[in-house]
Design an enzyme around this catalytic site. Sequence first.
Site, PDB file in Angstrom:
ATOM      1  N   ASN A  42      15.861  -2.027  68.897  1.00  0.00           N
ATOM      2  CA  ASN A  42      17.104  -1.306  69.176  1.00  0.00           C
ATOM      3  C   ASN A  42      18.241  -2.302  69.365  1.00  0.00           C
ATOM      4  O   ASN A  42      18.053  -3.425  69.835  1.00  0.00           O
ATOM      5  CB  ASN A  42      16.970  -0.332  70.352  1.00  0.00           C
ATOM      6  CG  ASN A  42      16.374  -0.923  71.611  1.00  0.00           C
ATOM      7  OD1 ASN A  42      15.647  -1.905  71.570  1.00  0.00           O
ATOM      8  ND2 ASN A  42      16.666  -0.321  72.737  1.00  0.00           N
ATOM      9  N   GLU A  55      13.462   2.440  65.621  1.00  0.00           N
ATOM     10  CA  GLU A  55      12.855   3.130  64.476  1.00  0.00           C
ATOM     11  C   GLU A  55      13.797   3.111  63.277  1.00  0.00           C
ATOM     12  O   GLU A  55      13.400   2.842  62.147  1.00  0.00           O
ATOM     13  CB  GLU A  55      12.557   4.598  64.823  1.00  0.00           C
ATOM     14  CG  GLU A  55      11.575   4.799  65.946  1.00  0.00           C
ATOM     15  CD  GLU A  55      12.238   4.861  67.321  1.00  0.00           C
ATOM     16  OE1 GLU A  55      13.164   4.055  67.591  1.00  0.00           O
ATOM     17  OE2 GLU A  55      11.825   5.698  68.117  1.00  0.00           O
ATOM     18  N   CYS A  88      15.986   9.989  65.251  1.00  0.00           N
ATOM     19  CA  CYS A  88      14.966   9.217  64.519  1.00  0.00           C
ATOM     20  C   CYS A  88      13.905  10.141  63.921  1.00  0.00           C
ATOM     21  O   CYS A  88      13.406   9.878  62.823  1.00  0.00           O
ATOM     22  CB  CYS A  88      14.339   8.165  65.422  1.00  0.00           C
ATOM     23  SG  CYS A  88      15.509   6.839  65.808  1.00  0.00           S
TER      24      CYS A  88
HETATM   25  N1  THU Z   1      15.695   3.916  71.924  1.00  0.00           N
HETATM   26  C1  THU Z   1      15.017   3.503  70.816  1.00  0.00           C
HETATM   27  O1  THU Z   1      15.299   2.440  70.258  1.00  0.00           O
HETATM   28  N2  THU Z   1      14.042   4.297  70.333  1.00  0.00           N
HETATM   29  C2  THU Z   1      13.573   5.410  70.967  1.00  0.00           C
HETATM   30  O2  THU Z   1      12.639   6.021  70.488  1.00  0.00           O
HETATM   31  C3  THU Z   1      14.201   5.871  72.206  1.00  0.00           C
HETATM   32  C4  THU Z   1      15.466   5.175  72.592  1.00  0.00           C
HETATM   33  C5  THU Z   1      16.708   3.024  72.498  1.00  0.00           C
HETATM   34  C6  THU Z   1      18.130   3.421  72.331  1.00  0.00           C
HETATM   35  C7  THU Z   1      18.782   2.665  73.474  1.00  0.00           C
HETATM   36  O3  THU Z   1      19.048   1.335  73.051  1.00  0.00           O
HETATM   37  C8  THU Z   1      17.710   2.597  74.544  1.00  0.00           C
HETATM   38  O4  THU Z   1      16.495   2.880  73.885  1.00  0.00           O
HETATM   39  C9  THU Z   1      17.920   3.564  75.689  1.00  0.00           C
HETATM   40  O5  THU Z   1      18.151   4.827  75.214  1.00  0.00           O
END
Ligand code: THU
Length: 133
Positions: A42, A55, A88
């Site tokens: 992320n 993702e 996602c």
């Molecule tokens: N996030 C993801 O990367 N994937 C997920 O499945 C859930 C949320 C990230 C987005 C943000 O950077 C952090 O987690 C908190 O929401």
Amino acid sequence: MKINELIKKALDAKQNAYVPYSNFHVGAAVLMEDDSVYTGCNIESASYSPTNCAERTAIFKAISEGKRNIKAIVIVGDSGFTYPCGVCRQVIREFGKEAKIIIAKSEDEYLEYTLDELLPHSFGPEDLEKKNK
Ligand code: THU
């Protein structure tokens, strides 16, 4: 590729997470139809909304390299099992309607889902093709 190897790649990618605002690290790895693997983390933004989930980072890397069909995707977060957000899930719907969705805590502790379980009654590319037919 074995599931535990794909999980290891997602765990490695999680280390690159850029998360100065949430401090919540997420990693993902996608296994494509041709057995190639793309990973992602992320990436957050001071403006918040441009944040990209792990993702989508992994999937968009694969798509932009010309790959199309996802066989499996692994997601690993910071605490317990981290499930993909709604956005996602819809992106997985576009490129991996039949993909195995693996939510992992560690290399040997994971849960496996189908997209239909996580996004029932979904809207996808075929629905647009049905228009005017
Ligand atoms: N996030 C993801 O990367 N994937 C997920 O499945 C859930 C949320 C990230 C987005 C943000 O950077 C952090 O987690 C908190 O929401």
